[in-house]
Design a protein around this motif. Sequence first.
Motif, mmCIF file in Angstrom:
data_model
loop_
_atom_site.group_PDB
_atom_site.id
_atom_site.type_symbol
_atom_site.label_atom_id
_atom_site.label_comp_id
_atom_site.label_asym_id
_atom_site.label_seq_id
_atom_site.Cartn_x
_atom_site.Cartn_y
_atom_site.Cartn_z
ATOM 1 N N VAL A 116 4.733 -11.377 32.599
ATOM 2 C CA VAL A 116 3.570 -10.726 31.983
ATOM 3 C C VAL A 116 3.432 -9.301 32.518
ATOM 4 O O VAL A 116 3.599 -9.048 33.714
ATOM 5 N N LEU A 164 -0.378 -13.012 26.091
ATOM 6 C CA LEU A 164 0.400 -12.545 27.242
ATOM 7 C C LEU A 164 1.838 -12.240 26.841
ATOM 8 O O LEU A 164 2.473 -11.345 27.411
ATOM 9 N N SER A 188 2.129 -8.768 25.769
ATOM 10 C CA SER A 188 2.044 -7.756 26.832
ATOM 11 C C SER A 188 3.408 -7.188 27.170
ATOM 12 O O SER A 188 3.523 -6.052 27.637
ATOM 13 N N TRP A 228 -6.907 -10.864 34.185
ATOM 14 C CA TRP A 228 -5.509 -11.091 33.848
ATOM 15 C C TRP A 228 -4.861 -12.111 34.786
ATOM 16 O O TRP A 228 -4.020 -12.905 34.353
ATOM 17 N N ASP A 241 -5.979 -5.850 25.956
ATOM 18 C CA ASP A 241 -6.835 -6.133 27.117
ATOM 19 C C ASP A 241 -8.177 -6.703 26.653
ATOM 20 O O ASP A 241 -8.665 -7.701 27.206
ATOM 21 N N VAL A 278 0.715 -6.448 32.956
ATOM 22 C CA VAL A 278 -0.728 -6.184 32.926
ATOM 23 C C VAL A 278 -0.947 -4.720 32.538
ATOM 24 O O VAL A 278 -0.400 -3.815 33.169
ATOM 25 N N ALA A 294 -6.602 -2.508 33.249
ATOM 26 C CA ALA A 294 -7.155 -3.824 32.915
ATOM 27 C C ALA A 294 -7.797 -4.456 34.140
ATOM 28 O O ALA A 294 -7.453 -4.134 35.290
ATOM 29 N N VAL A 331 -7.614 -10.349 25.429
ATOM 30 C CA VAL A 331 -7.427 -11.276 26.539
ATOM 31 C C VAL A 331 -8.759 -11.528 27.255
ATOM 32 O O VAL A 331 -9.093 -12.656 27.610
ATOM 33 N N THR A 332 -9.534 -10.463 27.429
ATOM 34 C CA THR A 332 -10.840 -10.603 28.085
ATOM 35 C C THR A 332 -11.746 -11.527 27.277
ATOM 36 O O THR A 332 -12.455 -12.381 27.827
ATOM 37 N N ALA A 360 -5.824 -15.350 33.418
ATOM 38 C CA ALA A 360 -5.072 -15.635 32.197
ATOM 39 C C ALA A 360 -3.647 -16.090 32.533
ATOM 40 O O ALA A 360 -3.122 -17.036 31.934
ATOM 41 N N ILE A 361 -3.040 -15.429 33.484
ATOM 42 C CA ILE A 361 -1.687 -15.810 33.900
ATOM 43 C C ILE A 361 -1.680 -17.225 34.475
ATOM 44 O O ILE A 361 -0.749 -18.006 34.250
#
Length: 320
Positions: A161, A278, A281, A172, A309, A163, A167, A312-313, A175-176
């Motif tokens: 991934v 992701l 990304s 993140w 970003d 980032v 961000a 994902v947020t 998320a990962i």
Amino acid sequence: MSDHDEAATVRPLTLAWVSRHLEVGERIVGIEALHGGITAEMRRLTVGTRDGGTRDLVLRSFVDPNFVEHAEDWLNREAGALTLLTGAGVSAPGLVAVDPTAAHCAYPSLLMTHLAGRTVLEDEGAETRVPVLAAQLVAIHALRPAERPRKYVALTTADTVVVPKGADAAVWAAAIDVIRRPPPSCEGRFLHRDFQPGNVLFDVLPSTPADARITGVVDWAAASWGPADLDVAHCCVNLALLHGPEWGRRFAEAYEEAGGVLAATVSERLYWRVRAALACSEEVRLVAGPWREAGRTELTTRAVEGRLDAYVTALMGALG
């Protein structure tokens, strides 16, 4: 032969191969570069027919050394998918010929029929196109081919991934952590695996935006068998990057409204959406370039990173 674009040049060895797959008395009279592809060169070949008319074919050739090593697998998969789709009720190109190892062509290549229509990437009319896109994906997932394609592959890992600059590192990181988990169990479906606006053709001149009609779906090189959520998630993130983060949610809703069935729980659905986001990304520059070539000049790499970003947020906020 008319050829007004140097980029539209097709190597003589490949042209000879194409010619061997034409009808008696036919010849290539025009070549046009098709823009928007990421992994391969795409050319529209205008063929003069015996009765004085013309017809079009499309040539896909893997020229970039970064992708040539995968060409044999991708072309065999696409040829297999196009064969499976013949008469299946989904408008896809017809396979004419394939040379996956460049045994006859200058580069690994596939020749197929040309579909009418064009890709539509602008913001205007997105609210009418999204339900149409969703209904088309439901139809694809409803296919039950006599022979299943291979199982899906998800290449993104926690270690690959990328980032975006600026961000929120904590968001993140969370998320990962989501994609460190094993994927949820699921019922398999026939997947396009790259279903998104760049691979869907619409009527060139619909009478009104509300009449938007899909004329075909292209680029079946990654056709697979796996969870419907994976295809939906991939289209969600592409729409979020093209039109704004909220469009990811809207597409998922439209898919269900069209009769599509997603994973049973919210956490399972969000697993696939986080994974798809992701995965993007790692490809922001590759994705944004063709969009700018198609006229979306405001979608710089940085602008697309910002939308990713935000998306994902939003997903992580939904996970709580």
